[in-house]
Write an enzyme that holds these catalytic residues in place. Structure first.
Site, PDB file in Angstrom:
ATOM      1  N   SER A 142       7.413  98.233  -0.420  1.00 26.14           N
ATOM      2  CA  SER A 142       7.957  99.365  -1.258  1.00 26.14           C
ATOM      3  C   SER A 142       7.350 100.585  -0.734  1.00 26.14           C
ATOM      4  CB  SER A 142       7.525  99.351  -2.817  1.00 26.14           C
ATOM      5  OG  SER A 142       8.293 100.340  -3.275  1.00 26.14           O
ATOM      6  N   TYR A 155       1.561  99.245  -9.202  1.00 19.63           N
ATOM      7  CA  TYR A 155       2.650  98.714  -8.510  1.00 19.63           C
ATOM      8  C   TYR A 155       2.423  99.235  -7.014  1.00 19.63           C
ATOM      9  CZ  TYR A 155       7.363  97.709  -6.678  1.00 19.63           C
ATOM     10  OH  TYR A 155       8.634  97.408  -5.923  1.00 19.63           O
TER      11      TYR A 155
END
Length: 264
Positions: A142, A155
């Site tokens: 990501s 995350y």
């Protein structure tokens, strides 16, 4: 990459979103599929459609990758099924709130899925790929891995691990004929948001998942190690990476830098 005869792709998180689109695209390229996710009903519907539309073989492995026993079954499939030539580590999750608001159990669950499961699956297949001198691993990271300012600390940290792992494996395995790619999506319209407790209507505009995967596959065909579909200028990444490499000679000094010497 040209299709290898009788080869297949194992995709985690394959019941929806990025994983389901990857399944569609590789089926259309002629690859057989092994779909891995918790939702058997959705995987069966996807498998039926892809068999009908493309004629490829589709196997389903229902598994919760945070469950050690179920994860072990997928690992065994990767170790022993010589038809699997591509592993797509797509399964992942996030949670809302700041680190101070997240419970240790919530944090551990994210780490187990985003890091531990991904690493174990990669470890299961890499020896076989290295021995045969081919094979592909696609890891979904990501852009958050590069942006601590976003505040998605856990995350982002897990996705930074995925990016580093991919880059490290590139240096270890590239000379052995194994291609490893990290895909860094920006905000993409998938179910990860709702499952993590986010309100999609409160989010800024997001990329559609089909566009994300199609762009990632352009990077795949170009054999990019790091693919950032939302980045308009590739030179920005090249400059970022070059700046890192300029520092490398200074990381192995035997003396502390002068700027850290105490002034007497």
């Amino acid at each position: 990459m040209n299709q290898l005869v009788n080869k297949s792709v194992l995709i985690t998180g394959a019941s929806s979103g990025i994983g389901a689109v990857y399944a569609d695209r590789f089926a259309k390229r002629g690859y057989d599929l092994v779909l891995v996710a918790r939702d058997r009903t959705r995987m069966e519907a996807l498998a039926e459609r892809l068999r009908r539309e493309t004629g490829v073989a589709v196997d389903i492995l229902q598994a919760d990758l945070t469950d050690a026993g179920e994860l072990a079954q997928v690992e065994e499939r990767l170790r022993t099924d010589t038809h699997i030539s591509i592993l797509i580590n797509n399964a992942g999750a996030s949670i809302t709130g700041s680190f101070v608001d997240q419970s240790p159990d919530e944090v551990a669950k994210i780490i187990n899925l985003n890091i531990t499961a991904l690493t174990r699956l990669t470890s299961a297949v890499v020896p076989r790929f290295a021995k045969t001198g081919d094979g592909v691993i696609i890891n979904i990271s990501s852009v958050v891995a590069l942006v601590p300012e976003f505040g998605l600390t856990i995350y982002g940290a897990t996705k930074a691990f995925v990016l580093f792992l991919t880059q490290g494996l590139h240096f270890e395995l590239g000379s052995k004929g194994v291609y490893v790619q990290a895909v860094l999506p920006a905000s993409t319209r998938t179910e990860i948001w709702e499952r993590s407790g986010w309100d999609m209507n409160a989010l800024p505009p997001t990329m559609e998942v089909d566009e994300l995967v199609d762009a990632a596959l352009v990077g795949f065909d170009r054999r990019e190690t790091v693919t950032i579909p939302s980045l308009p200028d590739a030179e920005q990444w090249n400059t970022f990476d070059a700046a890192r490499q300029i520092m490398l000679p200074n990381f192995n000094q035997v003396d502390a830098a002068a700027r850290y010497h105490l002034v007497s």
